[in-house]
Design a protein around this motif. Structure first.
Motif, PDB file in Angstrom:
ATOM      1  N   GLN A 116       4.588   9.895  -5.095  1.00 23.45           N
ATOM      2  CA  GLN A 116       4.678   8.522  -6.318  1.00 23.45           C
ATOM      3  C   GLN A 116       4.900   6.637  -5.111  1.00 23.45           C
ATOM      4  O   GLN A 116       5.074   6.239  -5.870  1.00 23.45           O
ATOM      5  N   THR A 141       3.046   3.841  -3.743  1.00 18.91           N
ATOM      6  CA  THR A 141       2.482   1.981  -4.891  1.00 18.91           C
ATOM      7  C   THR A 141       3.675   1.172  -3.927  1.00 18.91           C
ATOM      8  O   THR A 141       3.171  -0.462  -3.964  1.00 18.91           O
ATOM      9  N   GLU A 142       4.613   1.713  -3.203  1.00 19.51           N
ATOM     10  CA  GLU A 142       5.667   0.890  -2.169  1.00 19.51           C
ATOM     11  C   GLU A 142       4.801   0.461  -1.027  1.00 19.51           C
ATOM     12  O   GLU A 142       4.843  -0.973  -0.458  1.00 19.51           O
ATOM     13  N   GLU A 196       1.746  -1.585  -0.363  1.00 18.63           N
ATOM     14  CA  GLU A 196       1.773  -2.576  -1.120  1.00 18.63           C
ATOM     15  C   GLU A 196       2.697  -3.677  -1.284  1.00 18.63           C
ATOM     16  O   GLU A 196       2.686  -4.902  -0.056  1.00 18.63           O
ATOM     17  N   TYR A 197       3.842  -3.036  -2.074  1.00 13.25           N
ATOM     18  CA  TYR A 197       4.490  -4.225  -1.812  1.00 13.25           C
ATOM     19  C   TYR A 197       5.789  -4.379  -1.396  1.00 13.25           C
ATOM     20  O   TYR A 197       5.984  -5.281  -1.373  1.00 13.25           O
ATOM     21  N   GLU A 207      -2.301  -3.348   2.690  1.00 14.64           N
ATOM     22  CA  GLU A 207      -2.796  -2.593   1.198  1.00 14.64           C
ATOM     23  C   GLU A 207      -4.147  -1.451   1.955  1.00 14.64           C
ATOM     24  O   GLU A 207      -4.445  -1.297   3.539  1.00 14.64           O
ATOM     25  N   ILE A 213      -1.427   8.143  -9.850  1.00 17.66           N
ATOM     26  CA  ILE A 213      -0.867   7.241  -9.349  1.00 17.66           C
ATOM     27  C   ILE A 213      -2.334   6.114  -8.903  1.00 17.66           C
ATOM     28  O   ILE A 213      -1.628   4.954  -8.579  1.00 17.66           O
ATOM     29  N   LYS A 256      -3.336   2.989  -9.475  1.00 15.96           N
ATOM     30  CA  LYS A 256      -2.607   1.753  -9.415  1.00 15.96           C
ATOM     31  C   LYS A 256      -2.627   0.993  -8.049  1.00 15.96           C
ATOM     32  O   LYS A 256      -2.012  -0.168  -7.903  1.00 15.96           O
ATOM     33  N   LEU A 257      -3.800   1.163  -7.304  1.00 17.42           N
ATOM     34  CA  LEU A 257      -4.536   1.000  -6.138  1.00 17.42           C
ATOM     35  C   LEU A 257      -5.100  -0.086  -6.285  1.00 17.42           C
ATOM     36  O   LEU A 257      -6.336   0.495  -6.010  1.00 17.42           O
ATOM     37  N   ASP A 258      -4.965  -1.326  -5.950  1.00 22.32           N
ATOM     38  CA  ASP A 258      -6.430  -1.928  -6.824  1.00 22.32           C
ATOM     39  C   ASP A 258      -6.916  -2.144  -5.751  1.00 22.32           C
ATOM     40  O   ASP A 258      -8.428  -2.193  -6.229  1.00 22.32           O
TER      41      ASP A 258
END
Length: 358
Positions: A121, A124-125, A127-128, A133, A150, A153-155
């Motif tokens: 999970q 997703t961290e 990128e943020y 990317e 999950i 959520k990776l655009d």
């Protein structure tokens, strides 16, 4: 309720009426008392039975919960908890080898053979918190990996490779991946639900080899931009006219599909450049093969009864016809003999289509 004895006494004329009346009343009182005792006893017995059933149900439920807890604990034994720092150690720019496409350098998270049961999970961290990317992910040979939701959520995801995982469905969240061009799901024999793929209209490369397919999935019908389609290893698959929808295909793999003849719809793919038909039971080609004017490579190893008609010499662009090493090229028509290559002379001769970091 008056007993039979009391009734008999009442009928005896030697017994006076007052006595008879008193006897009837006494008998009735006794009968009612007995009945109440019996009814109370039955109620108590039923109550005890109900309490015992509740206790048994509670014991069974507790055992069930303990078993589920053990199963959950067993499933998590040895599963690594992936932190952001752990993932960043596996994230780097990697050149991807993609046949029929220029090799691309993509920021890739590679977690092949890591005994994953789910995609971490914390992905997703990246990128943020790390301001990087993720353009591609590789989770090959994680046989128990069933949860990959999950990734939706990776655009910026462009490539997903999950060869040999435990997927049973394509996650619904993947339908949101509007930049996804390359999807490798080969060797997922339990994969059944492909519904989200119908929305992946940007796909150009799709590998569904060895997925137990028996026909061309309808979910693929909207993927009109496909350039590479790998369906090899789906024994007994029926290829119908729907294949004609993929008018931009340049490479098609139908190796190891138990084909006895080339599906007629294959001949409608006028842009096809590479056709892999290895390890089938083919005998010959029809004249329609001439419609494949752009074909440059034909691989047919593992078809021991296959004959090569002279009309193949009229296919001007074809450069390689790859055959088994023990195939006697000398027994073919001289006009096409120079186009034959033994499999040991050609890389990837058996139609395996790599989608992997170099």
């Amino acid at each position: 309720m008056v007993s039979d004895v009391a009734v008999a006494l009442c009928r005896n004329s030697s017994v006076s009426k007052p006595v008879r009346d008193e006897m009837i009343v006494t008998e009735a009182v006794i009968s009612n008392g007995v009945r109440q005792i019996i009814e109370t006893a039955i109620k108590n017995i039923n109550k005890v039975k109900h309490q015992q059933q509740q206790i048994q149900a509670a014991v069974l439920e507790e055992k069930k919960q303990q078993q589920l807890k053990k199963i959950a604990e067993t499933a998590n034994i040895g599963e690594k908890k992936w932190t952001l720092e752990d993932l960043l150690e596996h994230l780097e720019p990697i050149e991807w080898e993609m046949m029929d496409f220029p090799n691309l350098v993509l920021e890739t998270l590679e977690l092949d053979q890591e005994d994953l049961k789910r995609v971490p999970q914390t992905i997703t961290e990246i990128e943020y918190y790390a301001f990087r990317e993720v353009h591609a992910v590789s989770f090959n040979s994680n046989e128990q990996l069933t949860d990959a939701d999950i990734l939706g959520k990776l655009d910026n995801l462009q490539a997903v490779n999950m060869w040999g995982s435990g997927l049973t469905r394509v996650p619904e969240s993947w339908a949101k991946l509007k930049k996804l061009s390359f999807l490798g799901l080969g060797n997922n024999p339990c994969l059944r639900d492909l519904t989200p793929i119908r929305q992946m209209t940007t796909l150009q490369y799709l590998d569904l080899g060895c997925c137990g397919l028996k026909s061309l999935p309808k979910e693929l019908y909207h993927l009109t931009q496909l350039v590479v389609l790998a369906l090899g290893g789906n024994a007994g698959i029926v290829i119908d006219e729907s294949l004609s929808r993929f008018s931009k295909l340049k490479r098609l793999a139908l190796n190891d599909c138990e084909l006895e003849q080339v599906p007629s719809s294959v001949y409608t793919l006028s842009t096809l450049r590479h056709l892999h038909l290895d390890n089938n039971s083919l005998v010959s080609f029809t004249q329609d093969v001439l419609r494949l004017k752009d074909l440059v490579q034909l691989t047919v190893t593992g078809n021991p009864e296959l004959n090569f008609p002279k009309l193949l010499s009229r296919m001007e662009n074809i450069r390689q016809i790859v055959v088994d090493d023990d195939f006697n090229i000398a027994r073919t028509s001289f006009s096409i003999r120079q186009k034959f290559k033994h499999s040991s002379q050609v890389q990837n001769a058996y139609g395996s289509i790599p989608l992997a970091p170099v």
